[in-house]
Design an enzyme around this catalytic site. Structure first.
Site, PDB file in Angstrom:
ATOM      1  N   THR A  93       0.865  -1.172   0.000  1.00 22.30           N
ATOM      2  CA  THR A  93       0.000   0.000   0.000  1.00 22.30           C
ATOM      3  C   THR A  93       0.902   1.224   0.000  1.00 22.30           C
ATOM      4  OG1 THR A  93      -1.670  -1.158   1.308  1.00 22.30           O
ATOM      5  CG2 THR A  93      -1.824   1.236   1.237  1.00 22.30           C
ATOM      6  N   LYS A 168      -7.838   1.547  -3.063  1.00 19.47           N
ATOM      7  CA  LYS A 168      -7.496   1.099  -1.707  1.00 19.47           C
ATOM      8  C   LYS A 168      -7.684   2.221  -0.685  1.00 19.47           C
ATOM      9  CE  LYS A 168      -5.149  -1.014   1.664  1.00 19.47           C
ATOM     10  NZ  LYS A 168      -5.478  -2.228   2.348  1.00 19.47           N
ATOM     11  N   LYS A 243      -1.748   4.880   8.704  1.00 15.80           N
ATOM     12  CA  LYS A 243      -0.946   5.003   7.470  1.00 15.80           C
ATOM     13  C   LYS A 243      -1.848   5.242   6.263  1.00 15.80           C
ATOM     14  CE  LYS A 243       1.524   2.215   4.118  1.00 15.80           C
ATOM     15  NZ  LYS A 243       2.080   0.939   3.701  1.00 15.80           N
TER      16      LYS A 243
HETATM   17  P1  NAD Z   1       5.829  -5.945   7.207  1.00 20.62           P
HETATM   18  O1  NAD Z   1       6.557  -4.782   7.808  1.00 20.62           O
HETATM   19  O2  NAD Z   1       5.457  -7.103   8.060  1.00 20.62           O
HETATM   20  O3  NAD Z   1       6.658  -6.517   5.947  1.00 20.62           O
HETATM   21  C1  NAD Z   1       7.415  -5.721   5.069  1.00 20.62           C
HETATM   22  C2  NAD Z   1       8.686  -6.480   4.774  1.00 20.62           C
HETATM   23  O4  NAD Z   1       9.441  -5.764   3.788  1.00 20.62           O
HETATM   24  C3  NAD Z   1       9.610  -6.625   5.991  1.00 20.62           C
HETATM   25  O5  NAD Z   1       9.871  -8.000   6.226  1.00 20.62           O
HETATM   26  C4  NAD Z   1      10.862  -5.856   5.590  1.00 20.62           C
HETATM   27  O6  NAD Z   1      12.071  -6.439   6.093  1.00 20.62           O
HETATM   28  C5  NAD Z   1      10.797  -5.955   4.081  1.00 20.62           C
HETATM   29  N1  NAD Z   1      11.593  -4.942   3.383  1.00 20.62           N
HETATM   30  C6  NAD Z   1      11.656  -3.611   3.590  1.00 20.62           C
HETATM   31  N2  NAD Z   1      12.489  -3.031   2.709  1.00 20.62           N
HETATM   32  C7  NAD Z   1      12.954  -4.031   1.912  1.00 20.62           C
HETATM   33  C8  NAD Z   1      13.844  -4.071   0.808  1.00 20.62           C
HETATM   34  N3  NAD Z   1      14.431  -2.949   0.347  1.00 20.62           N
HETATM   35  N4  NAD Z   1      14.109  -5.257   0.241  1.00 20.62           N
HETATM   36  C9  NAD Z   1      13.529  -6.385   0.699  1.00 20.62           C
HETATM   37  N5  NAD Z   1      12.675  -6.418   1.750  1.00 20.62           N
HETATM   38  C10 NAD Z   1      12.392  -5.244   2.340  1.00 20.62           C
HETATM   39  O7  NAD Z   1       4.522  -5.309   6.539  1.00 20.62           O
HETATM   40  P2  NAD Z   1       3.175  -6.092   6.109  1.00 20.62           P
HETATM   41  O8  NAD Z   1       2.199  -6.059   7.232  1.00 20.62           O
HETATM   42  O9  NAD Z   1       3.546  -7.370   5.476  1.00 20.62           O
HETATM   43  O10 NAD Z   1       2.604  -5.081   5.020  1.00 20.62           O
HETATM   44  C11 NAD Z   1       3.185  -4.986   3.727  1.00 20.62           C
HETATM   45  C12 NAD Z   1       2.367  -3.986   2.925  1.00 20.62           C
HETATM   46  O11 NAD Z   1       1.018  -4.456   2.854  1.00 20.62           O
HETATM   47  C13 NAD Z   1       2.333  -2.585   3.523  1.00 20.62           C
HETATM   48  O12 NAD Z   1       2.399  -1.658   2.482  1.00 20.62           O
HETATM   49  C14 NAD Z   1       0.979  -2.546   4.232  1.00 20.62           C
HETATM   50  O13 NAD Z   1       0.462  -1.244   4.323  1.00 20.62           O
HETATM   51  C15 NAD Z   1       0.141  -3.426   3.316  1.00 20.62           C
HETATM   52  N6  NAD Z   1      -0.998  -4.098   3.971  1.00 20.62           N
HETATM   53  C16 NAD Z   1      -0.853  -4.714   5.170  1.00 20.62           C
HETATM   54  C17 NAD Z   1      -1.943  -5.333   5.755  1.00 20.62           C
HETATM   55  C18 NAD Z   1      -1.816  -6.037   7.092  1.00 20.62           C
HETATM   56  O14 NAD Z   1      -2.849  -6.397   7.678  1.00 20.62           O
HETATM   57  N7  NAD Z   1      -0.610  -6.276   7.611  1.00 20.62           N
HETATM   58  C19 NAD Z   1      -3.194  -5.334   5.117  1.00 20.62           C
HETATM   59  C20 NAD Z   1      -3.308  -4.747   3.857  1.00 20.62           C
HETATM   60  C21 NAD Z   1      -2.194  -4.113   3.296  1.00 20.62           C
END
Ligand code: NAD
Length: 298
Positions: A93, A168, A243
């Site tokens: 997102t 979204k 966010k």
């Molecule tokens: P998270 O923080 O658990 O996972 C993100 C991952 O990206 C981490 O493991 C981090 O180490 C990795 N990362 C960061 N920079 C990186 C890079 N340069 N190279 C490789 N890996 C890298 O976050 P999440 O909860 O999995 O959410 C991911 C996305 O999905 C976000 O944008 C969030 O807004 C969206 N989202 C999350 C949810 C939810 O319920 N968690 C729901 C809908 C959307």
């Protein structure tokens, strides 16, 4: 069977990548976190870098925290692909402007890109029942849709680049505002001595009906599987709602759209975070509001 590079194996990315591997695809996962990579190693190949994972891939999927991470990973991807033309799918997102910018950068390099953010949370990612809102060219959508179907149940092509992110944040602005509205109604009911279940029985079958009430009631009791019945553990964390509302406000400012309720909701969730409730479910708005205005413990 497709060769897929999956970058970002966090809370959402890991179960999504696992579902692709379980469906028989050759998935190479990469994350900056060693722990995240270890979580995927039983399910597929793990790369040493973005570049190592991307070489030979037909699809590159990213699931990263924010726009700046997507821009950084795209730089690495473009440097690594050589003459290959994988389809890029960003399911993070991020802000609409960055989504459009990265798609244009990819197009300049001859690569198609989709912005495909999701709704459904970790539960939906694990169950393979996410909703994908997809922006990008029709042909790219047709190319990516079969993979999205492995990870999701509802896939909607919402328009050109950026339209997935636009859908979204519009949806989550409705959700953020409606959760506050429902929470306020239960706080008022409590003060008036109105039984919560009675308010639910009336509103869930009348004009106050909405998802925040009927599927995700923020007050304990009426909806047994809502986070309110497990101490408001997420679910969907208040920090993530904050966010998304911040992204919605950035888009509203950039486009000149008047969103006064969205702006106020963004401020309220930001205050929840300041009060240390960022890792609670966003429906924690109910006890938070109830305590805030009367000094009651939440
Ligand atoms: P998270 O923080 O658990 O996972 C993100 C991952 O990206 C981490 O493991 C981090 O180490 C990795 N990362 C960061 N920079 C990186 C890079 N340069 N190279 C490789 N890996 C890298 O976050 P999440 O909860 O999995 O959410 C991911 C996305 O999905 C976000 O944008 C969030 O807004 C969206 N989202 C999350 C949810 C939810 O319920 N968690 C729901 C809908 C959307």
């Amino acid at each position: 069977m497709s060769r897929i590079s999956f970058i970002g194996l966090g809370n959402m990315g890991l179960p999504m990548a696992i579902n692709l591997a379980k469906a028989g695809h050759d998935v190479c996962g990469f994350d900056l976190s060693a722990e995240a990579k270890a979580g995927f190693s039983a399910h597929g190949r793990v790369g040493e870098s973005v570049a190592a994972c991307v070489v030979g891939a037909e699809f590159v999927i990213t699931m990263l925290p924010a726009g700046r991470h997507v821009e950084a990973v795209l730089t690495d991807v473009l440097a690594a692909v050589g003459a290959a033309r994988p389809l890029l799918i960003d399911s993070s997102t991020i802000d609409v402007e960055t989504a459009r910018k990265v798609a244009a950068r990819a197009a300049e390099a001859g690569l198609e890109m989709l912005d495909a953010p999701v709704s459904g949370g970790v539960g939906g990612a694990t169950a393979g029942s996410l909703t994908f809102m997809v922006g990008g060219p029709e042909a790219a959508f047709a190319r990516g849709e079969p993979l999205l179907r492995v990870m999701g149940k509802t896939i909607v092509h919402t328009g050109p680049a950026g339209a997935g992110q636009a859908a979204k944040i519009c949806n989550n602005m409705i959700l953020g505002i409606s959760m506050l509205a429902v929470s306020e109604a239960f706080v008022l009911a409590d003060r008036l001595g109105l039984d919560r279940q009675k308010l639910f029985d009336v509103s869930s079958t009348s004009s106050g009906q909405c998802w925040s009430l009927t599927s995700y009631c923020p007050a304990p009791g009426p909806v047994p599987n809502s986070p309110a019945n497990r101490g408001w553990q997420p679910g969907f964390a208040a920090a993530l709602m904050s966010k998304d509302l911040t992204l919605a406000q950035a888009a509203a400012e950039a486009s000149g759209a008047p969103t006064p309720l969205g702006a106020h909701a963004a401020r309220l969730y930001a205050q929840m975070l300041e009060d240390g409730a960022g890792d609670r479910d966003f429906s924690y708005a109910y006890p938070w509001l109830g305590g805030k205005w009367r000094g009651d413990p939440a």
